[in-house]
Motif scaffolding. Structure first.
Motif, mmCIF file in Angstrom:
data_model
loop_
_atom_site.group_PDB
_atom_site.id
_atom_site.type_symbol
_atom_site.label_atom_id
_atom_site.label_comp_id
_atom_site.label_asym_id
_atom_site.label_seq_id
_atom_site.Cartn_x
_atom_site.Cartn_y
_atom_site.Cartn_z
ATOM 1 N N ASN A 1 106.861 13.676 -61.041
ATOM 2 C CA ASN A 1 107.306 13.869 -62.115
ATOM 3 C C ASN A 1 105.507 14.180 -62.415
ATOM 4 O OD1 ASN A 1 107.112 15.808 -64.343
ATOM 5 N ND2 ASN A 1 108.708 15.442 -64.506
ATOM 6 N N HIS A 2 104.501 15.684 -62.184
ATOM 7 C CA HIS A 2 103.457 15.679 -62.863
ATOM 8 C C HIS A 2 102.942 17.444 -64.542
ATOM 9 C CE1 HIS A 2 101.353 14.365 -58.948
ATOM 10 N NE2 HIS A 2 102.136 15.343 -58.416
ATOM 11 N N PRO A 3 102.674 16.119 -65.521
ATOM 12 C CA PRO A 3 102.359 16.716 -66.547
ATOM 13 C C PRO A 3 101.599 17.477 -66.137
ATOM 14 C CG PRO A 3 102.597 14.247 -66.651
ATOM 15 C CD PRO A 3 102.654 14.238 -65.725
ATOM 16 N N THR A 4 101.022 18.205 -66.391
ATOM 17 C CA THR A 4 100.478 20.426 -66.378
ATOM 18 C C THR A 4 99.408 21.193 -67.453
ATOM 19 O OG1 THR A 4 101.822 20.198 -64.053
ATOM 20 C CG2 THR A 4 100.198 22.048 -64.832
ATOM 21 N N HIS A 5 98.362 20.325 -68.287
ATOM 22 C CA HIS A 5 97.863 20.967 -69.132
ATOM 23 C C HIS A 5 97.298 22.613 -69.067
ATOM 24 C CE1 HIS A 5 96.455 21.427 -73.230
ATOM 25 N NE2 HIS A 5 95.313 21.771 -72.226
ATOM 26 N N LEU A 6 97.859 23.302 -69.955
ATOM 27 C CA LEU A 6 96.511 24.652 -69.184
ATOM 28 C C LEU A 6 95.489 24.640 -70.555
ATOM 29 C CD1 LEU A 6 95.541 27.115 -68.264
ATOM 30 C CD2 LEU A 6 97.154 28.420 -68.982
ATOM 31 N N HIS A 7 94.562 24.759 -70.688
ATOM 32 C CA HIS A 7 93.013 24.866 -71.480
ATOM 33 C C HIS A 7 93.129 26.587 -71.523
ATOM 34 C CE1 HIS A 7 90.407 20.890 -71.238
ATOM 35 N NE2 HIS A 7 91.642 20.991 -70.391
ATOM 36 N N GLY A 8 93.354 26.425 -73.492
ATOM 37 C CA GLY A 8 92.130 28.040 -74.086
ATOM 38 C C GLY A 8 93.827 28.479 -74.160
ATOM 39 N N PHE A 9 95.216 27.861 -73.978
ATOM 40 C CA PHE A 9 95.453 28.877 -73.596
ATOM 41 C C PHE A 9 97.087 28.654 -73.911
ATOM 42 C CE2 PHE A 9 93.276 30.846 -71.046
ATOM 43 C CZ PHE A 9 93.372 32.387 -71.176
ATOM 44 N N ASN A 10 98.220 28.586 -74.547
ATOM 45 C CA ASN A 10 100.042 29.017 -74.849
ATOM 46 C C ASN A 10 100.588 29.529 -73.783
ATOM 47 O OD1 ASN A 10 99.470 26.769 -76.758
ATOM 48 N ND2 ASN A 10 100.632 28.073 -78.289
ATOM 49 N N PHE A 11 101.374 29.059 -73.063
ATOM 50 C CA PHE A 11 102.040 29.797 -71.468
ATOM 51 C C PHE A 11 104.073 29.207 -72.086
ATOM 52 C CE2 PHE A 11 100.752 25.198 -69.926
ATOM 53 C CZ PHE A 11 102.606 24.859 -70.178
ATOM 54 N N PHE A 12 104.582 30.341 -71.673
ATOM 55 C CA PHE A 12 106.289 30.307 -71.387
ATOM 56 C C PHE A 12 106.322 29.741 -70.678
ATOM 57 C CE2 PHE A 12 105.299 33.410 -75.076
ATOM 58 C CZ PHE A 12 105.929 33.023 -75.912
ATOM 59 N N ALA A 13 107.940 28.441 -70.601
ATOM 60 C CA ALA A 13 108.276 28.260 -69.371
ATOM 61 C C ALA A 13 109.550 28.096 -69.137
ATOM 62 C CB ALA A 13 107.885 25.954 -69.673
ATOM 63 N N VAL A 14 109.365 29.660 -68.109
ATOM 64 C CA VAL A 14 110.457 30.402 -67.950
ATOM 65 C C VAL A 14 111.059 30.319 -66.693
ATOM 66 C CG1 VAL A 14 109.301 32.508 -68.609
ATOM 67 C CG2 VAL A 14 109.117 31.829 -66.062
ATOM 68 N N GLY A 15 111.039 28.853 -66.201
ATOM 69 C CA GLY A 15 112.182 28.408 -65.808
ATOM 70 C C GLY A 15 111.459 26.925 -64.683
ATOM 71 N N LYS A 16 112.757 26.736 -63.952
ATOM 72 C CA LYS A 16 112.236 25.236 -63.205
ATOM 73 C C LYS A 16 113.964 25.015 -62.617
ATOM 74 C CE LYS A 16 114.161 22.118 -66.571
ATOM 75 N NZ LYS A 16 114.998 21.123 -65.976
ATOM 76 N N GLY A 17 112.775 23.879 -61.497
ATOM 77 C CA GLY A 17 114.144 24.165 -60.403
ATOM 78 C C GLY A 17 113.492 22.561 -59.289
ATOM 79 N N LEU A 18 115.081 22.429 -58.238
ATOM 80 C CA LEU A 18 114.249 21.258 -57.607
ATOM 81 C C LEU A 18 114.544 22.076 -55.919
ATOM 82 C CD1 LEU A 18 117.414 18.847 -58.643
ATOM 83 C CD2 LEU A 18 114.581 18.454 -59.917
ATOM 84 N N GLY A 19 113.696 21.342 -55.207
ATOM 85 C CA GLY A 19 113.229 21.859 -53.894
ATOM 86 C C GLY A 19 111.997 22.792 -54.114
ATOM 87 N N ASN A 20 112.128 24.064 -53.567
ATOM 88 C CA ASN A 20 110.868 24.828 -52.873
ATOM 89 C C ASN A 20 111.644 26.057 -53.595
ATOM 90 O OD1 ASN A 20 109.600 23.635 -50.779
ATOM 91 N ND2 ASN A 20 111.017 23.734 -49.126
ATOM 92 N N PHE A 21 110.847 26.973 -54.248
ATOM 93 C CA PHE A 21 110.827 28.265 -55.493
ATOM 94 C C PHE A 21 111.042 29.273 -54.478
ATOM 95 C CE2 PHE A 21 109.304 31.555 -57.093
ATOM 96 C CZ PHE A 21 109.813 31.950 -57.794
ATOM 97 N N ASP A 22 112.100 29.694 -54.282
ATOM 98 C CA ASP A 22 112.523 31.314 -53.651
ATOM 99 C C ASP A 22 112.805 31.895 -54.639
ATOM 100 O OD1 ASP A 22 113.642 33.220 -53.010
ATOM 101 O OD2 ASP A 22 115.702 32.051 -51.910
ATOM 102 N N PRO A 23 111.128 33.067 -54.210
ATOM 103 C CA PRO A 23 110.860 34.163 -54.726
ATOM 104 C C PRO A 23 111.653 35.707 -55.732
ATOM 105 C CG PRO A 23 109.246 34.350 -52.872
ATOM 106 C CD PRO A 23 110.675 32.873 -52.737
ATOM 107 N N ASN A 24 112.538 34.948 -54.697
ATOM 108 C CA ASN A 24 113.441 36.614 -54.296
ATOM 109 C C ASN A 24 115.094 36.175 -56.067
ATOM 110 O OD1 ASN A 24 112.632 38.403 -52.395
ATOM 111 N ND2 ASN A 24 112.828 36.647 -51.259
ATOM 112 N N LYS A 25 115.482 34.631 -55.270
ATOM 113 C CA LYS A 25 116.549 34.412 -55.867
ATOM 114 C C LYS A 25 116.294 33.475 -57.515
ATOM 115 C CE LYS A 25 119.197 33.336 -51.544
ATOM 116 N NZ LYS A 25 120.476 32.278 -51.400
ATOM 117 N N ASP A 26 114.931 32.307 -57.575
ATOM 118 C CA ASP A 26 115.253 31.611 -58.407
ATOM 119 C C ASP A 26 114.095 32.842 -59.227
ATOM 120 O OD1 ASP A 26 115.223 29.516 -58.158
ATOM 121 O OD2 ASP A 26 113.688 28.454 -56.598
ATOM 122 N N PRO A 27 113.765 34.548 -59.137
ATOM 123 C CA PRO A 27 113.804 34.508 -60.379
ATOM 124 C C PRO A 27 114.661 35.296 -61.910
ATOM 125 C CG PRO A 27 111.522 35.128 -59.309
ATOM 126 C CD PRO A 27 112.273 34.476 -58.819
#
Length: 544
Positions: free
Chosen positions: A454-480
């Motif tokens: 599990n990799h905690p990840t930080h973005l400098h200078g911005f807040n972001f919205f965590a809109v989704g997560k899942g296991l395996g490979n991201f599917d750009p057609n189904k997961d969104p």
């Protein structure tokens, strides 16, 4: 080791009378201090001789001035983790990215305004591993006359979680660099600087004093270098009301999950019988990666508790309690009220996929002939000798290139059986450019190369919205199709599941701010006019 993916981070201070838009002055002296922990004394680098360092107090809208003077032999910077440096990227703090470090005997005045933020954040050193002992909390109160969107607590308590090494942390990381192996894990976890009782060492630990019937706002900061942690108080539930200085829909839990760099505000009601109750922090790691598995202890003590009272105990989650982490994260939702809306970008101008991997590159002087490295899209970030932001501002060529790939150059089965994969990476100082006010979606794809975790990840200078997560490979057609675009949690630091993915969205409205993480960088262009442009560099900006 669950290293935080840094989205490439002697004055008594009195709390003054608070009014709107004040200027807050702080002096940070970076000094060597002798501390006794784990039954041994060693010299550590601190701010103002304190471990953790002093808490910085301000209100939303305040201008904060912090003069940092370096009295030690190391180069130093301070990063204000989660502070939106709107047009003030010079003061963000990551060494060789937004500034050159403060050299021994030198000082630098950090100058920023807390715009549109209230809650709890973290400050820490942002060069090498000095952040192990140079860190503290930032408490941002609402503007004068503005109430919390939850019941007003009777008192507030700040709790800073950390790690402790018996050895000098700079020696630990230097040894790892020389051998090419992962650094040694820490020897203990600390709560407000105290490890509590640990094997072969007697320590009294930190005590949280409470009174029956009162409600406390706990401002919990994870300042650990590596470890994601579970936080529990025996016999008590906690109501979560804010994470990373963003209000959430309240929910109750008996276990808080908090990654390095993250903060959580929780309401604690002292409604149990008078006595002592155990507080625990314990690590999370759902793979075979080495981690410090020592539980840190502290105590909650009710007023009126008699001496030598027995302590009510609690069970800590299993080190691989993925179900507990998922339950906590799935309950996090933005408040999304009229006053505090969740302005989630519904469309995106830049859709990026970053494959996060641990690799191994040739190293003639290392133990096994290889050095463990990290990379995004097969590129390991190389810190330049001139700060990237200065190079961009002054158009200095040769410091970085703007060809960071939007997707992995060679797609593969990121979470499959990769025992025969090429684990080497390319080295470079590469950035990805985006225009001012454009919208960005980044899918952070975990991989199973060498050390899946599990990799905690930080973005400098911005807040972001965590809109989704899942296991395996991201599917750009189904997961969104399952993305939460209504009330996703707003954060500055997020975990990427082991062998899974996390999708985040943000609007690039922070001009020419450079950020980076697990070896990559963004450069955001100026907008129209001075209010959408980076301010000129300060005259005392440190030199490399």
């Amino acid at each position: 080791m669950a290293s935080l993916v840094w989205a490439l981070l002697l004055v008594t201070l009195m709390f003054p009378a608070l009014v709107q838009s004040m200027v807050r002055h702080y002096n940070f002296s970076v000094v060597m201090t002798n501390f006794t922990k784990l039954c041994s004394t060693k010299s550590i680098v601190t701010v103002n001789g304190k471990f953790p360092g002093p808490t910085l107090y301000a209100r939303e809208g305040d201008n904060v001035l912090v003069r940092v003077t370096n009295h030690v032999q190391y180069n130093v910077t301070i990063h204000w983790h989660g502070v939106r440096q709107l047009r003030t990227g010079w003061y963000d703090g990551p060494a060789y990215v937004t500034q050159c470090p403060i050299q021994p005997g030198q000082n630098y005045l950090y100058n920023f305004t807390l715009t549109g933020q209230r809650g709890t954040l973290l400050w820490h050193a942002h060069i090498s591993w000095l952040r192990a002992t140079i860190h503290g909390a930032i408490v941002i109160l609402p503007k004068k006359g503005v109430s919390y969107p939850f019941p007003k607590p009777d008192k507030e308590k700040t709790i800073v979680l950390g790690e402790w090494w018996k050895a000098d942390v700079e020696a630990v990381i230097n040894q790892a660099t020389q051998t090419g192996l992962a650094p040694n894990v820490s020897d203990a976890h600390t709560i407000n600087g105290h490890p509590g009782p640990v094997p072969n060492c007697t320590s009294h630990g930190f005590t949280l004093h409470v009174e029956s019937g009162k409600t406390y706002l706990l401002r919990i900061v994870n300042a650990a270098v590596n470890d994601e942690l579970f936080f529990k108080i025996a016999g008590h539930n906690l109501t979560i009301v804010e994470v990373d200085a963003s209000y959430t829909k309240p929910f109750k839990t008996d276990t808080i999950f908090i990654g390095p760099g993250q903060t959580t505000n929780a309401l604690l009601t002292a409604d149990k019988a008078i006595g002592k109750y155990l507080i625990t922090i314990s690590p999370f790691m759902d793979t075979v990666v080495a981690v410090n598995n020592v539980t840190g202890f502290a105590f909650l003590r009710y007023k009126g508790t008699v001496a030598f009272s027995p302590t009510t105990l609690t069970n800590v989650p299993a080190i691989n309690a993925t179900a507990v982490t998922n339950a906590f994260q799935d309950n996090l939702r933005s408040l999304n009220s009229k006053i505090y809306p969740a302005n989630v970008p519904e469309t995106v101008d830049h859709s990026l996929l970053f494959a996060m991997a641990v690799g191994a590159n040739p190293c003639a002087t290392c133990v096994n002939g290889t050095r463990v490295v990290a990379g995004l899209n097969n590129i390991s970030f190389v810190l330049p000798s001139t700060a990237i932001l200065q190079a961009h501002y002054y158009n200095i060529s040769g410091v970085f290139t703007d060809d960071f790939p939007a997707t992995p150059p060679i797609p593969y089965n990121y979470t499959g059986n990769l025992t025969t994969a090429n684990v080497g990476t390319l080295n470079g100082t590469r950035v990805y450019r985006v225009a001012y006010n454009s919208t960005v979606q980044v899918v952070l794809q975990g991989t199973t190369l060498i050390a899946p975790e599990n990799h905690p990840t930080h973005l400098h200078g911005f807040n972001f919205f965590a809109v989704g997560k899942g296991l395996g490979n991201f599917d750009p057609n189904k997961d969104p199709q399952n993305f939460n675009l209504v009330d996703p949690v707003e954060r500055n630091t997020i975990g990427v599941p082991t062998a899974g993915w996390t999708a985040i969205r943000f609007r690039a409205d922070n001009p020419v701010h450079t950020t980076w993480g697990l070896k990559m960088a963004f450069v955001v262009g100026n907008g129209k006019g001075p209010k959408e442009s980076l301010i000129p560099p300060p005259t005392d900006l440190p030199k490399c």
